[in-house]
Design an enzyme around this catalytic site. Structure first.
Site, PDB file in Angstrom:
ATOM      1  N   HIS A   1      -2.100 -38.867  10.951  1.00 61.16           N
ATOM      2  CA  HIS A   1      -0.895 -39.475  11.074  1.00 61.16           C
ATOM      3  C   HIS A   1       0.284 -38.660  11.606  1.00 61.16           C
ATOM      4  O   HIS A   1       1.470 -38.971  11.516  1.00 61.16           O
ATOM      5  CB  HIS A   1      -0.248 -40.075   9.799  1.00 61.16           C
ATOM      6  CG  HIS A   1      -1.337 -41.171   9.179  1.00 61.16           C
ATOM      7  ND1 HIS A   1      -1.348 -42.389   9.392  1.00 61.16           N
ATOM      8  CD2 HIS A   1      -2.306 -40.815   8.199  1.00 61.16           C
ATOM      9  CE1 HIS A   1      -2.117 -43.090   8.943  1.00 61.16           C
ATOM     10  NE2 HIS A   1      -2.669 -42.088   8.079  1.00 61.16           N
TER      11      HIS A   1
ATOM     12  N   GLY B   1      -5.439  -5.404   5.376  1.00 58.15           N
ATOM     13  CA  GLY B   1      -4.517  -6.362   4.638  1.00 58.15           C
ATOM     14  C   GLY B   1      -4.935  -7.914   4.730  1.00 58.15           C
ATOM     15  O   GLY B   1      -5.144  -8.669   3.672  1.00 58.15           O
ATOM     16  N   ARG B   2      -5.546  -8.295   5.801  1.00 54.98           N
ATOM     17  CA  ARG B   2      -6.121  -9.706   5.780  1.00 54.98           C
ATOM     18  C   ARG B   2      -7.587  -9.802   5.412  1.00 54.98           C
ATOM     19  O   ARG B   2      -8.004 -11.063   5.404  1.00 54.98           O
ATOM     20  CB  ARG B   2      -5.949 -10.145   7.304  1.00 54.98           C
ATOM     21  CG  ARG B   2      -6.778  -9.393   8.336  1.00 54.98           C
ATOM     22  CD  ARG B   2      -6.335  -9.557   9.662  1.00 54.98           C
ATOM     23  NE  ARG B   2      -6.823  -8.576  10.900  1.00 54.98           N
ATOM     24  CZ  ARG B   2      -6.330  -7.761  11.006  1.00 54.98           C
ATOM     25  NH1 ARG B   2      -5.258  -7.137  10.429  1.00 54.98           N
ATOM     26  NH2 ARG B   2      -6.893  -7.068  12.146  1.00 54.98           N
TER      27      ARG B   2
ATOM     28  N   GLU C   1      -4.441 -12.146  13.996  1.00 58.35           N
ATOM     29  CA  GLU C   1      -4.181 -10.826  13.937  1.00 58.35           C
ATOM     30  C   GLU C   1      -5.369  -9.725  14.291  1.00 58.35           C
ATOM     31  O   GLU C   1      -5.312  -9.006  14.726  1.00 58.35           O
ATOM     32  CB  GLU C   1      -3.896 -10.563  12.537  1.00 58.35           C
ATOM     33  CG  GLU C   1      -3.085  -9.173  12.399  1.00 58.35           C
ATOM     34  CD  GLU C   1      -2.458  -9.032  10.970  1.00 58.35           C
ATOM     35  OE1 GLU C   1      -1.099  -9.677  10.980  1.00 58.35           O
ATOM     36  OE2 GLU C   1      -2.830  -8.529  10.141  1.00 58.35           O
TER      37      GLU C   1
ATOM     38  N   GLU D   1       9.988  -5.766   3.846  1.00 58.99           N
ATOM     39  CA  GLU D   1      10.247  -7.183   3.197  1.00 58.99           C
ATOM     40  C   GLU D   1       9.832  -7.238   1.725  1.00 58.99           C
ATOM     41  O   GLU D   1      10.516  -7.621   0.823  1.00 58.99           O
ATOM     42  CB  GLU D   1       9.550  -8.294   3.972  1.00 58.99           C
ATOM     43  CG  GLU D   1       9.796  -8.572   5.363  1.00 58.99           C
ATOM     44  CD  GLU D   1       8.735  -7.721   6.411  1.00 58.99           C
ATOM     45  OE1 GLU D   1       8.842  -8.050   7.410  1.00 58.99           O
ATOM     46  OE2 GLU D   1       8.478  -6.699   5.781  1.00 58.99           O
TER      47      GLU D   1
ATOM     48  N   LYS E   1       7.746  -4.114  13.250  1.00 57.06           N
ATOM     49  CA  LYS E   1       8.209  -3.616  12.019  1.00 57.06           C
ATOM     50  C   LYS E   1       9.484  -2.230  12.596  1.00 57.06           C
ATOM     51  O   LYS E   1      10.365  -2.092  12.078  1.00 57.06           O
ATOM     52  CB  LYS E   1       7.025  -3.049  11.148  1.00 57.06           C
ATOM     53  CG  LYS E   1       6.422  -4.034  10.410  1.00 57.06           C
ATOM     54  CD  LYS E   1       5.307  -3.229   9.513  1.00 57.06           C
ATOM     55  CE  LYS E   1       4.324  -4.281   8.753  1.00 57.06           C
ATOM     56  NZ  LYS E   1       3.382  -3.485   8.048  1.00 57.06           N
TER      57      LYS E   1
ATOM     58  N   LYS F   1       0.876  -1.106   0.236  1.00 57.45           N
ATOM     59  CA  LYS F   1      -0.016  -0.058   0.063  1.00 57.45           C
ATOM     60  C   LYS F   1       0.767   1.392  -0.018  1.00 57.45           C
ATOM     61  O   LYS F   1       0.664   2.251  -0.829  1.00 57.45           O
ATOM     62  CB  LYS F   1      -0.986   0.017   1.249  1.00 57.45           C
ATOM     63  CG  LYS F   1      -1.787   1.299   1.174  1.00 57.45           C
ATOM     64  CD  LYS F   1      -2.819   1.141   2.466  1.00 57.45           C
ATOM     65  CE  LYS F   1      -3.855   0.034   2.192  1.00 57.45           C
ATOM     66  NZ  LYS F   1      -4.926   0.140   3.458  1.00 57.45           N
TER      67      LYS F   1
END
Length: 543
Positions: A385, A268-269, A354, A213, A505, A207
């Site tokens: 398993h 964001g999510r 979050e 990153e 951050k 954005k």
């Protein structure tokens, strides 16, 4: 409402009710009601929810519904859909529902209808998708684009990654898709070895165009492309941006015409429905992307209009509160029996934790109750398993969601019957368990009898759909989004901010110069100082 929900009348009644039924086994509840499945299941939007294997009764349900009324859940749902500023710490609306508003009814934020802007971006996405699918988007050397590399992190990565992997059956046959999110150079390096610079289009999703990153990976990809093609002008043909930072995008070398915007009311999510979903649209086509939106929109309408006792996200949210706050369940697991949903539990980790991992109420008070269960999971058949031992004989209560497709996207003889039998067997075994007498009757040696007894009474929801399509996937994602919102209202917290993420951050940005320059020590705590000194002394390369 009281600042603490634990002081409300409905909470007190739920607490007393819990004391009355906590020792009742699910076996007993089914024995008492041969219509339990019919009484505790519902179907909507292509999904069946069976919540009968939960440790609740009709009285439990009525008390939970009363609690929903007391916390003004209906009013909060209306506020969400009306575009009110419900993200109060950031002074924003939370209008992911507008992004998939297929009915195109006006949705206002500060008196302005947001739908023309949403439709404009969708139209721009449609144009780009068609251009790529028709082989008309040409790279710097004149070759058609056939590979997409999405560079993002968090919601700009998890959502598109999960959906494109889930809908592989719908992929354009001539396109490949890769995702880069990890700042560890190993991921980007591996992908760059596999792609052709002449036919690769990079999507930079940030954005602000400052996400550490994302921009580190973007700049490395930029340098790689220039090195391979020998011309900085190539950037304009091989990079597009999903951002609001026009100046930074242009400085990077991207044509402003190839910047796709989104808005501050898109968290964001919750952003895969926006231009962040561009890699999805390119991969599966715009028609299928619109079906994804349509499925979510159908669930939005269900959430907005269905009575609470027949409202799927409301019931799932309230049942989750029941376990977290009264049974003290610390975790919740999601177990898809559909290989296409491999990344769905990962996606839900961000959505749930979050959103709900908060310790402060909307009234700026510390909570005095649990809020967010640790959310985790994996493909069901694989989990059987691995960690199902904990579910069957561990010491913790672990409520679980089983997600089941009746039909596979790729049919092979006998395979889907095996998938379905395993899924149904697990929900049954977790519910009934096996007591000591039943274990004896099975011929188990008395010397190891305690090891072969299963307590059962582990609660599960089962979600069933015919076959995973873009529409069903959209419905499923929206279901969990709204379940999360329901729980945020119950716990009186804001699910749309993430200040803990922001702190990480900020701290990382202060430590980065210490690693790249000289560091004398003594600036931080003993541990951080010691680690910095140790790492700098043993670096295998110098900057």
């Amino acid at each position: 409402m009281n600042t603490s929900i634990t002081q409300s009348v409905s909470w007190t009644k739920l607490k007393a009710h819990y004391q009355n039924i906590q020792s009742i086994h699910l076996r007993e509840l089914f024995a008492q009601d041969n219509q339990r499945f019919e009484n505790f299941s519902l179907e909507s939007c292509g999904l069946l929810l069976d919540y009968s294997k939960n440790r609740l009764t009709h009285e439990t349900l009525q008390l939970l519904l009363q609690f929903a009324t007391d916390v003004k859940l209906k009013e909060w749902i209306n506020r969400l859909f009306q575009g009110e500023i419900i993200n109060d710490t950031e002074k924003r609306a939370a209008l992911h529902i507008a992004l998939r508003n297929q009915s195109n009814t006006p949705i206002l934020v500060n008196g302005k209808d947001v739908m023309p802007g949403v439709n404009s971006v969708l139209g721009k996405m449609h144009t780009l998708v068609n251009k790529i699918h028709e082989g008309k988007w040409l790279g710097h050397t004149g070759k058609a684009i056939d590979t997409i590399v999405n560079i993002g992190i968090g919601g700009s990565d998890l959502g598109p990654l999960m959906v494109t992997q889930a809908l592989k059956n719908y992929h354009h046959p001539c396109l490949s898709i890769f995702f880069v999110s990890n700042v560890d150079s190993a991921q980007l390096t591996q992908i760059l070895k596999e792609v052709n610079p002449e036919t690769t289009l990079f999507i930079i999703a940030s954005k602000t165009f400052t996400t550490q990153e994302t921009m580190l990976n973007a700049n490395s990809a930029r340098a790689w492309l220039i090195n391979k093609l020998g011309d900085e002008q190539a950037i304009a043909k091989h990079f597009i941006a999903i951002s609001t930072a026009a100046k930074q995008v242009e400085q990077f070398g991207i044509d402003p015409a190839n910047m796709f915007e989104f808005w501050d009311w898109v968290g964001g999510r919750y952003s895969l429905w926006s231009a962040i979903g561009l890699p999805i649209a390119i991969t599966i086509g715009m028609d299928n992307f619109n079906q994804l939106l349509a499925g979510a929109h159908a669930l939005d309408n269900h959430f907005k209009t269905a009575p609470f006792e027949q409202n799927m996200p409301v019931l799932m949210g309230l049942i989750g509160v029941w376990y977290v706050n009264f049974f003290a369940a610390k975790t919740h697991t999601v177990l898809p029996y559909d290989f296409a949903l491999k990344y769905f539990p990962d996606y839900l980790q961000q959505l749930v934790m979050e959103s709900l991992g908060k310790q402060t109420t909307r009234d700026n008070q510390p909570v005095d109750y649990a809020t967010c269960p640790i959310t985790w999971g994996a493909l069901g058949n694989n989990g059987q398993h691995a960690f199902y031992q904990l579910l069957h004989q561990g010491t913790q209560l672990v409520p679980a969601d089983f997600i089941i497709a009746i039909d596979s996207q790729h049919a092979l003889p006998d395979h889907q019957d095996a998938v379905l039998s395993n899924a149904l067997a697990q929900t049954l075994a977790l519910m009934v368990g096996r007591n000591a007498e039943e274990t004896r009757q099975a011929g188990v040696d008395e010397a190891i009898l305690p090891h072969r007894v299963f307590p059962g009474n582990q609660p599960t929801n089962t979600l069933v759909y015919q076959k995973l399509t873009p529409e069903i996937l959209g419905t499923l994602i929206a279901l969990y989004e709204h379940k999360t919102f329901v729980q945020s209202v119950c716990w009186h917290i804001n699910p749309f901010d993430q200040w803990g993420v922001e702190l990480g951050k900020q701290v990382a940005s202060t430590l980065l110069p210490e690693l790249t320059g000289q560091y004398a020590g003594g600036k931080y705590d003993a541990s951080t100082d010691g680690l910095l000194a140790y790492i700098k002394k043993r670096r295998s390369f110098k900057k």
